[in-house]
Each structure stands twice: as structure tokens, then as C-alpha cells.
Design a protein around this motif. Structure first.
Motif, PDB file in Angstrom:
ATOM      1  N   GLY A  24      38.636  40.031  58.250  1.00 46.62           N
ATOM      2  CA  GLY A  24      37.737  40.756  59.137  1.00 46.62           C
ATOM      3  C   GLY A  24      36.675  41.515  58.385  1.00 46.62           C
ATOM      4  N   VAL A  25      35.824  42.195  59.138  1.00 48.28           N
ATOM      5  CA  VAL A  25      34.662  42.852  58.535  1.00 48.28           C
ATOM      6  C   VAL A  25      35.030  44.125  57.776  1.00 48.28           C
ATOM      7  CG1 VAL A  25      33.023  41.880  60.189  1.00 48.28           C
ATOM      8  CG2 VAL A  25      34.164  44.037  60.713  1.00 48.28           C
ATOM      9  N   VAL A  26      36.152  44.750  58.118  1.00 47.82           N
ATOM     10  CA  VAL A  26      36.558  45.943  57.363  1.00 47.82           C
ATOM     11  C   VAL A  26      36.807  45.565  55.910  1.00 47.82           C
ATOM     12  CG1 VAL A  26      38.291  47.756  57.121  1.00 47.82           C
ATOM     13  CG2 VAL A  26      37.533  47.063  59.401  1.00 47.82           C
ATOM     14  N   GLY A  27      37.541  44.487  55.710  1.00 44.70           N
ATOM     15  CA  GLY A  27      37.798  44.018  54.353  1.00 44.70           C
ATOM     16  C   GLY A  27      36.531  43.596  53.638  1.00 44.70           C
ATOM     17  N   THR A  28      35.589  43.015  54.380  1.00 41.25           N
ATOM     18  CA  THR A  28      34.322  42.597  53.772  1.00 41.25           C
ATOM     19  C   THR A  28      33.545  43.784  53.237  1.00 41.25           C
ATOM     20  OG1 THR A  28      34.134  40.613  55.145  1.00 41.25           O
ATOM     21  CG2 THR A  28      32.091  41.516  54.251  1.00 41.25           C
ATOM     22  N   VAL A  29      33.495  44.860  54.008  1.00 44.07           N
ATOM     23  CA  VAL A  29      32.811  46.064  53.544  1.00 44.07           C
ATOM     24  C   VAL A  29      33.490  46.611  52.295  1.00 44.07           C
ATOM     25  CG1 VAL A  29      32.247  48.463  54.121  1.00 44.07           C
ATOM     26  CG2 VAL A  29      31.929  46.663  55.827  1.00 44.07           C
ATOM     27  N   VAL A  30      34.821  46.629  52.308  1.00 45.48           N
ATOM     28  CA  VAL A  30      35.565  47.092  51.126  1.00 45.48           C
ATOM     29  C   VAL A  30      35.280  46.187  49.938  1.00 45.48           C
ATOM     30  CG1 VAL A  30      37.861  47.474  50.160  1.00 45.48           C
ATOM     31  CG2 VAL A  30      37.377  48.168  52.506  1.00 45.48           C
ATOM     32  N   GLY A  31      35.244  44.871  50.170  1.00 51.48           N
ATOM     33  CA  GLY A  31      34.957  43.931  49.091  1.00 51.48           C
ATOM     34  C   GLY A  31      33.576  44.123  48.506  1.00 51.48           C
ATOM     35  N   ALA A  32      32.582  44.339  49.360  1.00 56.55           N
ATOM     36  CA  ALA A  32      31.224  44.584  48.869  1.00 56.55           C
ATOM     37  C   ALA A  32      31.164  45.861  48.033  1.00 56.55           C
ATOM     38  CB  ALA A  32      30.250  44.682  50.044  1.00 56.55           C
ATOM     39  N   LEU A  33      31.910  46.882  48.458  1.00 59.95           N
ATOM     40  CA  LEU A  33      31.941  48.132  47.695  1.00 59.95           C
ATOM     41  C   LEU A  33      32.667  47.955  46.365  1.00 59.95           C
ATOM     42  CD1 LEU A  33      32.635  50.741  50.533  1.00 59.95           C
ATOM     43  CD2 LEU A  33      30.502  50.391  49.269  1.00 59.95           C
ATOM     44  N   ILE A  34      33.722  47.134  46.359  1.00 58.84           N
ATOM     45  CA  ILE A  34      34.440  46.880  45.103  1.00 58.84           C
ATOM     46  C   ILE A  34      33.495  46.265  44.076  1.00 58.84           C
ATOM     47  CG2 ILE A  34      36.179  45.405  44.014  1.00 58.84           C
ATOM     48  CD1 ILE A  34      37.927  45.810  46.468  1.00 58.84           C
ATOM     49  N   VAL A  35      32.724  45.254  44.497  1.00 53.46           N
ATOM     50  CA  VAL A  35      31.788  44.593  43.580  1.00 53.46           C
ATOM     51  C   VAL A  35      30.742  45.590  43.081  1.00 53.46           C
ATOM     52  CG1 VAL A  35      30.042  42.797  43.355  1.00 53.46           C
ATOM     53  CG2 VAL A  35      32.142  42.332  44.620  1.00 53.46           C
ATOM     54  N   ALA A  36      30.195  46.407  43.994  1.00 51.92           N
ATOM     55  CA  ALA A  36      29.164  47.378  43.608  1.00 51.92           C
ATOM     56  C   ALA A  36      29.726  48.451  42.682  1.00 51.92           C
ATOM     57  CB  ALA A  36      28.561  48.009  44.860  1.00 51.92           C
ATOM     58  N   VAL A  37      30.931  48.938  42.989  1.00 54.75           N
ATOM     59  CA  VAL A  37      31.573  49.962  42.144  1.00 54.75           C
ATOM     60  C   VAL A  37      31.877  49.388  40.762  1.00 54.75           C
ATOM     61  CG1 VAL A  37      33.743  51.220  41.811  1.00 54.75           C
ATOM     62  CG2 VAL A  37      32.535  51.373  43.991  1.00 54.75           C
ATOM     63  N   LEU A  38      32.376  48.156  40.731  1.00 57.31           N
ATOM     64  CA  LEU A  38      32.707  47.522  39.452  1.00 57.31           C
ATOM     65  C   LEU A  38      31.472  47.394  38.567  1.00 57.31           C
ATOM     66  CD1 LEU A  38      35.144  46.154  38.011  1.00 57.31           C
ATOM     67  CD2 LEU A  38      34.309  43.985  38.935  1.00 57.31           C
ATOM     68  N   ARG A  39      30.381  46.925  39.126  1.00 59.48           N
ATOM     69  CA  ARG A  39      29.167  46.736  38.332  1.00 59.48           C
ATOM     70  C   ARG A  39      28.556  48.069  37.910  1.00 59.48           C
ATOM     71  NH1 ARG A  39      26.454  41.588  41.606  1.00 59.48           N
ATOM     72  NH2 ARG A  39      27.917  40.047  40.771  1.00 59.48           N
ATOM     73  N   SER A  40      28.566  49.050  38.806  1.00 59.10           N
ATOM     74  CA  SER A  40      28.032  50.363  38.451  1.00 59.10           C
ATOM     75  C   SER A  40      28.866  51.018  37.359  1.00 59.10           C
ATOM     76  CB  SER A  40      27.994  51.265  39.688  1.00 59.10           C
ATOM     77  OG  SER A  40      27.572  52.573  39.356  1.00 59.10           O
ATOM     78  N   GLY A  41      30.194  50.977  37.514  1.00 54.79           N
ATOM     79  CA  GLY A  41      31.070  51.614  36.529  1.00 54.79           C
ATOM     80  C   GLY A  41      30.995  50.950  35.173  1.00 54.79           C
ATOM     81  N   LEU A  42      31.014  49.626  35.151  1.00 49.65           N
ATOM     82  CA  LEU A  42      30.951  48.915  33.874  1.00 49.65           C
ATOM     83  C   LEU A  42      29.594  49.119  33.192  1.00 49.65           C
ATOM     84  CD1 LEU A  42      32.766  45.569  34.779  1.00 49.65           C
ATOM     85  CD2 LEU A  42      33.649  47.473  33.420  1.00 49.65           C
ATOM     86  N   THR A  43      28.526  49.186  33.979  1.00 52.65           N
ATOM     87  CA  THR A  43      27.199  49.452  33.412  1.00 52.65           C
ATOM     88  C   THR A  43      27.167  50.827  32.755  1.00 52.65           C
ATOM     89  OG1 THR A  43      26.087  48.028  35.024  1.00 52.65           O
ATOM     90  CG2 THR A  43      24.749  49.700  33.939  1.00 52.65           C
ATOM     91  N   GLN A  44      27.725  51.826  33.450  1.00 52.54           N
ATOM     92  CA  GLN A  44      27.729  53.177  32.888  1.00 52.54           C
ATOM     93  C   GLN A  44      28.645  53.293  31.676  1.00 52.54           C
ATOM     94  OE1 GLN A  44      27.945  56.401  35.843  1.00 52.54           O
ATOM     95  NE2 GLN A  44      27.316  54.935  37.406  1.00 52.54           N
ATOM     96  N   MET A  45      29.594  52.383  31.558  1.00 51.67           N
ATOM     97  CA  MET A  45      30.443  52.359  30.366  1.00 51.67           C
ATOM     98  C   MET A  45      29.804  51.566  29.228  1.00 51.67           C
ATOM     99  SD  MET A  45      34.260  51.790  31.992  1.00 51.67           S
ATOM    100  CE  MET A  45      35.020  51.713  30.367  1.00 51.67           C
ATOM    101  N   GLY A  46      28.644  50.968  29.500  1.00 49.48           N
ATOM    102  CA  GLY A  46      27.936  50.208  28.475  1.00 49.48           C
ATOM    103  C   GLY A  46      28.480  48.809  28.264  1.00 49.48           C
ATOM    104  N   ILE A  47      29.179  48.265  29.270  1.00 48.65           N
ATOM    105  CA  ILE A  47      29.754  46.927  29.167  1.00 48.65           C
ATOM    106  C   ILE A  47      28.682  45.884  29.464  1.00 48.65           C
ATOM    107  CG2 ILE A  47      31.541  45.371  30.000  1.00 48.65           C
ATOM    108  CD1 ILE A  47      32.602  47.818  28.539  1.00 48.65           C
ATOM    109  N   ASP A  48      28.644  44.840  28.646  1.00 49.12           N
ATOM    110  CA  ASP A  48      27.666  43.767  28.818  1.00 49.12           C
ATOM    111  C   ASP A  48      27.797  43.130  30.199  1.00 49.12           C
ATOM    112  OD1 ASP A  48      26.918  40.673  28.506  1.00 49.12           O
ATOM    113  OD2 ASP A  48      25.802  41.801  27.004  1.00 49.12           O
TER     114      ASP A  48
END
Length: 330
Positions: A279-303
Motif C-alpha cells: 500500500g501507499v503507507v509503505g511506499t511513503v516510508v520506502g521513499a523516505l528510507i531512500v532519501a534518508v540513506l542518501r542524505s546520511g551517507l553523503t554527510q558521512m562522505g561516502i562515495d
């Protein structure tokens, strides 16, 4: 000893059953863990401004993923959703640049995207072509049409209605949000209600879960599939409008990985690629997971290559978990 093993097995079975009934629980737990980890690993992640940026960055792909969710719930997939949205940005911009009133240009963009997606639905339902092949072909067609129509160049978006969703407001004078975020939240709430509380929503799940059983109960399979693709097309048009608000240029080469990003959000969010579950609740959570992962790894200096690697591993793990859950419940 045997009693202890029996209790552990029972608890494990109960946990698996709980996750099977509520597929959003796993992604939600993963999101919380990711937020806590990056908050501890960096000094800049856990801030109001950063969370606002993360949500803003996930709005367009998250909206594409809402439409993708509908298609995947029926057991299909839409590889052309981002290409349809990019076509929508060019169509709206060129029409308004040609002195068409903004509201009419926006309306024509909504109709154009809906019609293109409906063609995919007709090919899938009436001619019985595989959704993967249909939408892969539509991806190539829309990419070419958009490039030809835009003359291979970017078009500046006139100020006004088309850029309105980029307008920033502040809650309590501190928390920044945009009108695009408000529209995305409204679409999410509406789609959740439709899927959970209406007969059409039940038909969507039934078609994806067991098409033959759905047909025997009187559900019109073809009509449901066509309506799903048409509604998804309208959602893609709203994603196009949000994209113009974020970046006031219509670029025919934009969001080239938007289709894969939207599928990633849907799958990580717990919606089954085999249809009928999620359902769409999981989709919103999934989109946030991807965004959080990329933001966090970028701030950690990960390629960025390692960021893509981590996202890919998450997708494979989510699909493997879904298959395992289906086998146990079969």
C-alpha cells in the motif's frame, strides 16, 4: 530443552505472521534505525532543516512511486512513469510559453499524461501484453517524443501557476515546507482512503492477488486495469507539476532514473512485486528510507557508488523477504 525450542519457534511464527499481516512494519523499523544511526554518526543530520530538505528531495520520486504502487498492486510494473512525467513538464511549459493560460496548460498536461498511461493500460488489458514489455516500449516512445517536442533543449518555466508548488512557507516560523509537499501529502491521504475504503480499492487488490478469483466474483478485470493506469497517469502529471516547482526548467533529460527510484521506494516499502499486497503507507516510508540513506551517507562522505550499492542491496533484500513471506503463507 524441547519446550524452550517450541516457545522460540512459536514466537518466531507469530513475528513472521505479524510482519506478513503488516508489511509496513519492517520498512518503518528500518527507517527509524537509519535515522538514529545517521543522527549519531554525523553532527548535521539530526536537524529540522535537514529533515525538511530530505522530504523536499523525496517529493517528486515519492509521488511517482504512488502511481507506481497502484500498477504494482495489480501485478504489473510501469517503467515509463518518469518518462511520462518528463513529457508532462515539457508539454505544460511549452503550452504556457505559447500564451496558453496557466490553468489550461496544467489541465492539458494532466490529460496528456493520463492518456499516455491509459494507452499502456489498454495494451496490457485488451491485448494481454506483459506490463514489463508494454511500459518498456512506452519508455522508449515517450523519451523520443519528449526530445522531439522539446527540440532537445530545456525550456524555462514562466512564473506563475506552474512554479507555484515550489513556494516555501514556514511552520512556527522555523520549519520550512513547500506547497509541493502539501500536495504530495494530500495525494497520499486520498490514495490511501481510496485503496482502503472503496470498492475500487478492493478490486485493485483482488486483481493483483488472484485475477481468476476476482473475475469469478464479478470484478471487471480489464476495466480495473485501465482505470489503474489512467489514475497513475494523473499522479505522474502531478509529479511533473511538482518537478517544475522544484526546478523551474523543463528538461527532456530529467529524472532518467525516476522509474527505477520509484520502483525501489515501492519495493522497499513492502509492496509485493507479485501484486495484491502492500500500500501507499509503505511506499511513503520506502521513499523516505531512500532519501534518508542518501542524505546520511553523503554527510558521512561516502562515495555515491556505495550509496547505489546500499540501495540495491536493500531492494534485493526486500524482494527476497517478500518471496519468503509468500512461501510461508502459501
Amino acid at each position: 530443552m524441547s519446550t524452550t525450542l517450541s516457545l522460540e519457534t512459536t514466537r518466531g511464527d507469530r513475528a513472521r505472521a505479524m510482519f506478513a499481516r503488516n508489511p509496513v512494519l519492517g520498512p518503518t523499523a528500518a527507517l527509524v534505525v537509519a535515522i538514529v544511526f545517521f543522527s549519531l554518526a554525523t553532527s548535521t543530520f539530526a536537524s529540522v532543516d535537514n529533515f525538511s530538505i530530505i522530504i523536499q528531495q523525496s517529493v517528486v520520486v515519492g509521488t511517482l512511486a504512488l502511481g507506481q504502487t497502484l500498477v504494482i498492486l495489480t501485478g504489473g510494473i510501469d517503467l515509463a512513469n518518469a518518462a511520462i512525467a518528463v513529457f508532462g513538464t515539457v508539454l505544460m511549459t511549452r503550452l504556457v510559453t505559447g500564451d496558453m493560460p496557466g490553468p489550461l496548460g496544467l489541465f492539458m498536461g494532466l490529460i496528456g499524461c493520463a492518456l499516455v498511461a491509459t494507452v499502456s493500460g489498454l495494451l496490457v488489458s485488451r491485448i494481454k501484453l506483459p506490463p514489463f514489455i508494454v511500459t518498456l516500449g512506452m519508455l522508449a516512445v515517450m523519451t523520443a517524443i519528449t526530445s522531439l517536442y522539446s527540440q532537445g533543449t530545456t525550456w524555462p518555466v514562466p512564473d506563475g501557476l506552474l512554479t507555484w508548488l515550489g513556494t516555501s512557507l514556514y511552520l512556527f516560523g522555523r520549519i520550512q515546507f513547500t506547497m509541493g509537499m502539501v500536495l504530495a501529502a494530500m495525494l497520499f491521504a486520498l490514495l490511501w482512503f481510496v485503496l482502503a475504503k472503496t470498492a475500487w480499492g478492493r478490486h485493485v487488490y483482488a486483481v493483483g492477488n488472484e485475477p481468476e478469483a476476482a473475475r469469478l466474483t464479478g470484478i471487471h478485470i480489464d476495466r480495473t486495469l485501465i482505470s489503474v493506469y489512467a489514475v497513475a497517469g494523473v499522479i505522474y502529471a502531478f509529479a511533473a507539476w511538482m518537478a517544475l516547482g522544484r526546478t523551474p526548467t523543463a528538461d527532456p533529460n530529467a529524472y532518467q532514473t525516476g522509474n527505477l527510484d520509484s520502483i525501489t521506494a515501492v519495493v522497499i516499502g513492502g509492496t509485493s512485486l507479485f501484486g495484491g499486497r502492500g500500500g501507499v503507507v509503505g511506499t511513503v516510508v520506502g521513499a523516505l528510507i531512500v532519501a534518508v540513506l542518501r542524505s546520511g551517507l553523503t554527510q558521512m562522505g561516502i562515495d555515491s557508488n556505495y550509496q547505489n550499492l546500499a540501495t540495491g542491496v536493500l531492494v534485493i533484500a526486500a524482494v527476497a523477504f517478500d518471496q519468503a513471506t509468500r512461501r510461508r503463507s502459501a
